[in-house]
Design an enzyme around this catalytic site. Structure first.
Site, PDB file in Angstrom:
ATOM      1  N   GLU A   1       0.883  -1.186   0.000  1.00  0.00           N
ATOM      2  CA  GLU A   1       0.000   0.000   0.000  1.00  0.00           C
ATOM      3  C   GLU A   1       0.906   1.217   0.000  1.00  0.00           C
ATOM      4  OE1 GLU A   1      -3.179  -0.017  -0.156  1.00  0.00           O
ATOM      5  OE2 GLU A   1      -3.851  -1.957   0.607  1.00  0.00           O
TER       6      GLU A   1
ATOM      7  N   CYS B   1      -2.467   8.994   2.344  1.00  0.00           N
ATOM      8  CA  CYS B   1      -2.088   8.523   1.012  1.00  0.00           C
ATOM      9  C   CYS B   1      -3.169   8.821  -0.029  1.00  0.00           C
ATOM     10  CB  CYS B   1      -1.734   7.049   1.039  1.00  0.00           C
ATOM     11  SG  CYS B   1      -2.982   6.040   1.814  1.00  0.00           S
TER      12      CYS B   1
HETATM   13  P1  NAD Z   1      10.004   6.899   4.746  1.00  0.00           P
HETATM   14  O1  NAD Z   1       9.865   6.498   3.340  1.00  0.00           O
HETATM   15  O2  NAD Z   1      11.353   6.865   5.377  1.00  0.00           O
HETATM   16  O3  NAD Z   1       9.081   5.989   5.683  1.00  0.00           O
HETATM   17  C1  NAD Z   1       7.743   5.685   5.392  1.00  0.00           C
HETATM   18  C2  NAD Z   1       7.361   4.510   6.304  1.00  0.00           C
HETATM   19  O4  NAD Z   1       8.126   3.370   5.935  1.00  0.00           O
HETATM   20  C3  NAD Z   1       7.693   4.737   7.773  1.00  0.00           C
HETATM   21  O5  NAD Z   1       6.668   4.166   8.539  1.00  0.00           O
HETATM   22  C4  NAD Z   1       9.008   4.004   8.000  1.00  0.00           C
HETATM   23  O6  NAD Z   1       9.118   3.509   9.305  1.00  0.00           O
HETATM   24  C5  NAD Z   1       8.907   2.881   7.025  1.00  0.00           C
HETATM   25  N1  NAD Z   1      10.183   2.456   6.477  1.00  0.00           N
HETATM   26  C6  NAD Z   1      11.155   3.242   5.950  1.00  0.00           C
HETATM   27  N2  NAD Z   1      12.180   2.493   5.506  1.00  0.00           N
HETATM   28  C7  NAD Z   1      11.859   1.204   5.766  1.00  0.00           C
HETATM   29  C8  NAD Z   1      12.507  -0.034   5.518  1.00  0.00           C
HETATM   30  N3  NAD Z   1      13.684  -0.118   4.887  1.00  0.00           N
HETATM   31  N4  NAD Z   1      11.878  -1.166   5.923  1.00  0.00           N
HETATM   32  C9  NAD Z   1      10.665  -1.115   6.523  1.00  0.00           C
HETATM   33  N5  NAD Z   1      10.002   0.025   6.765  1.00  0.00           N
HETATM   34  C10 NAD Z   1      10.585   1.174   6.384  1.00  0.00           C
HETATM   35  O7  NAD Z   1       9.421   8.339   4.886  1.00  0.00           O
HETATM   36  P2  NAD Z   1       8.837   9.201   6.064  1.00  0.00           P
HETATM   37  O8  NAD Z   1       9.648  10.453   6.149  1.00  0.00           O
HETATM   38  O9  NAD Z   1       8.588   8.447   7.325  1.00  0.00           O
HETATM   39  O10 NAD Z   1       7.460   9.515   5.392  1.00  0.00           O
HETATM   40  C11 NAD Z   1       7.424  10.292   4.236  1.00  0.00           C
HETATM   41  C12 NAD Z   1       6.911   9.575   3.038  1.00  0.00           C
HETATM   42  O11 NAD Z   1       6.403   8.301   3.311  1.00  0.00           O
HETATM   43  C13 NAD Z   1       5.769  10.366   2.466  1.00  0.00           C
HETATM   44  O12 NAD Z   1       6.230  11.186   1.454  1.00  0.00           O
HETATM   45  C14 NAD Z   1       4.802   9.363   1.978  1.00  0.00           C
HETATM   46  O13 NAD Z   1       4.983   9.186   0.581  1.00  0.00           O
HETATM   47  C15 NAD Z   1       5.190   8.082   2.610  1.00  0.00           C
HETATM   48  N6  NAD Z   1       4.196   7.539   3.546  1.00  0.00           N
HETATM   49  C16 NAD Z   1       3.111   6.931   3.008  1.00  0.00           C
HETATM   50  C17 NAD Z   1       2.149   6.414   3.835  1.00  0.00           C
HETATM   51  C18 NAD Z   1       0.927   5.750   3.272  1.00  0.00           C
HETATM   52  O14 NAD Z   1      -0.071   5.681   3.954  1.00  0.00           O
HETATM   53  N7  NAD Z   1       0.978   5.208   2.060  1.00  0.00           N
HETATM   54  C19 NAD Z   1       2.305   6.513   5.209  1.00  0.00           C
HETATM   55  C20 NAD Z   1       3.444   7.137   5.731  1.00  0.00           C
HETATM   56  C21 NAD Z   1       4.391   7.637   4.871  1.00  0.00           C
END
Ligand code: NAD
Length: 477
Positions: A249, A283
């Site tokens: 997702e 999202c």
């Molecule tokens: P990010 O990409 O670092 O993290 C997003 C999420 O993924 C966080 O919960 C983080 O803990 C998890 N994550 C990151 N790297 C991971 C890995 N290698 N393995 C497992 N989990 C991992 O970014 P962020 O600064 O936390 O959030 C910003 C971006 O994330 C936003 O621009 C948005 O696009 C996306 N996001 C999307 C949703 C959604 O509902 N689809 C939710 C949260 C964040």
């Protein structure tokens, strides 16, 4: 007021093996309010062993008994909604009313999926010879590793835990380190309902380290991730390498198309309310408002008026409509998006700046005339910034709507049944909502296409991803 958050492994709450913790901040003040336990590799090994044992126990519990335990978990969640909502607002920032709604909706999601578990039917295929029975049987896929984000700490986790449990799987969930308290309370609701030890396990740590350890591990049979497209692609690659089932997702960049014949007042009101919900960290947030030329100016005026009226503040204040962003990274991202758009010729109509110097507040923002090569026209803003642009005709709107590799949610406003049907079919998106915002209910599919991922974590499709199909053919002797 805010609990210290522990790991939940094999039916017990504990600190990590090395006693390390990660601070939890209140985004309204940027001050620490508590800490969450940090799992070590040995804790992950304990969780894996527990999930393996938990699966053996849980898969033998009948679908009816699983359903009864899950319904109790839903009741626990509802009974504790007020306390859990207060924890969520303190750690995540969203207004209390939105946090309450999220927790209560969590109860509905558990109810729906618990019922779906009882309907995980197989079938009998007519045989070519007398006396042969060809049986198609649905079996739980096995222990699941799930990774859930901070924007909806309960809503994203509850879907994955409920689907796993309804199907007869065990699960290790890596919760969100920024917002761990409400996610842990969700797990407590299941534990207190009588879910056996090892069936649900909760860990926190460095996300990349946890996922790189759990996904390849032979105990884990399925992955589910909610988060950014970039991380999702990496985890999907790992899942592919180790031949694990996966649900992704991921991000979106939702177009909202307002045709000239639409109810412009309703469109401006609904789209602005949905844009600034959870400070745009959603999202399915409407991001590109595409408005047909004859009504562009009128829509813009109304949308900006709604934007200026949004009451921003600490989510614990019941009058507040939009809280802070969840962490410092989002404020920096918004500043970068706005500066880049303006530098490339975009017009800032309202907002555009951080509010104050305490906490992670950002003004509800409207940009127009943003060129296609601006970053925000291509990357998910995930914050309170609306892009508004005019379009000439149906084909022009569809071309812009489908321009990006994302395909999660899309919206349209029109009074014409013909246009509604045509736009519903033309948009490349997992979900299309026309003249209202009706996404994310338990009983309807929830998921994207293209770079927004694959699989559904809503509706009757969702449980399929947690089940294996087995074929048994037998003949009486
Ligand atoms: P990010 O990409 O670092 O993290 C997003 C999420 O993924 C966080 O919960 C983080 O803990 C998890 N994550 C990151 N790297 C991971 C890995 N290698 N393995 C497992 N989990 C991992 O970014 P962020 O600064 O936390 O959030 C910003 C971006 O994330 C936003 O621009 C948005 O696009 C996306 N996001 C999307 C949703 C959604 O509902 N689809 C939710 C949260 C964040």
């Amino acid at each position: 007021m805010y609990p210290d958050v522990s790991l939940y492994i094999d039916g017990g709450w504990s600190r990590g093996a090395a006693g390390r913790t990660i601070p939890v901040l209140n985004p309204a003040t940027a001050e620490p309010i508590g800490a969450v336990a940090h799992a070590e590799q040995s804790d992950l090994d304990r969780a894996l062993a527990a999930a393996e044992r938990g699966f053996k126990t849980w898969r033998k519990v009948s679908a009816f008994d699983r359903y009864k335990i899950m319904r109790k978990a839903a009741d626990n969640l509802r009974a504790r909604a007020e306390d859990i909502a207060r924890i969520m607002t303190q750690e995540q920032g969203k207004p209390l009313a939105q946090a309450r709604m999220e927790v209560l909706a969590g109860g509905d999601l558990i109810d729906w999926f618990s019922e779906e578990g009882r309907r995980a039917y197989g079938r009998i295929v007519p045989a070519r010879a007398d006396g042969i029975y060809q049986l198609v049987i649905k079996e739980p896929v096995g222990p699941v590793a799930a990774f859930t984000p901070w924007n909806f700490p309960v809503n994203q986790a509850v879907r994955k835990i409920s689907l796993a449990l309804a199907a007869g799987c065990s699960i290790i969930i890596k919760g969100p380190e920024e917002t761990p308290g409400s996610c842990a309370e969700l797990v407590r609701a299941y534990a207190d309902a009588g879910v056996p030890s090892g069936v649900v396990n909760l860990v926190f740590g460095v996300p990349a380290e946890v996922s790189e350890y759990l996904i390849p591990h032979p105990v884990i049979r399925k992955i589910s991730f909610t988060g950014s497209t970039a991380v999702g692609k990496h985890l999907a690659m790992l899942a592919g390498k180790y031949m694990k089932r996966a649900t992704m997702e991921l991000g979106g960049h939702a177009p909202a198309i307002v045709f000239a014949d639409a109810d412009i007042d309703a469109a401006a009101k609904l789209l602005s309310a949905n844009k600034y919900r959870n400070a745009g960290q959603v999202c399915v947030s409407p991001t590109r408002m595409l408005v047909q030329e004859p009504v562009y100016e009128s829509f813009l005026d109304k949308f900006i008026a709604h934007t200026k009226a949004v009451r921003v503040g600490d989510g614990m204040d019941e009058k507040v409509q939009m809280g802070p962003l969840a962490h410092a990274r989002r404020v920096e991202a918004m500043e970068g998006f706005v500066a880049d758009a303006v530098q490339k010729g975009g017009k800032l109509r309202t907002g555009g700046k951080r509010i104050g110097n305490k906490g992670y507040f950002f003004e509800p923002t409207v940009l127009t005339d943003v060129p296609r090569d601006a970053r925000i026209m291509n990357e998910e803003p995930f914050g309170p910034v609306a892009l508004i642009a005019p379009f000439k005709d149906f084909d022009g709107a569809v071309e812009e709507a489908n321009r990006l590799p994302y395909g999660l949610a899309a919206y349209a406003y029109t009074r014409s049944a013909k246009t509604a049907a045509a736009i519903g079919s033309a948009i490349e998106s997992g979900m299309v909502s026309i003249n209202h915002h009706g996404l994310a209910l338990p009983e309807v599919p929830f998921g994207g296409v293209k770079d927004s991922g694959y699989g559904s974590e809503g509706g009757s499709e969702a449980i399929e991803a947690y089940l294996n199909t087995k074929f048994v053919t037998q003949i009486g002797i």
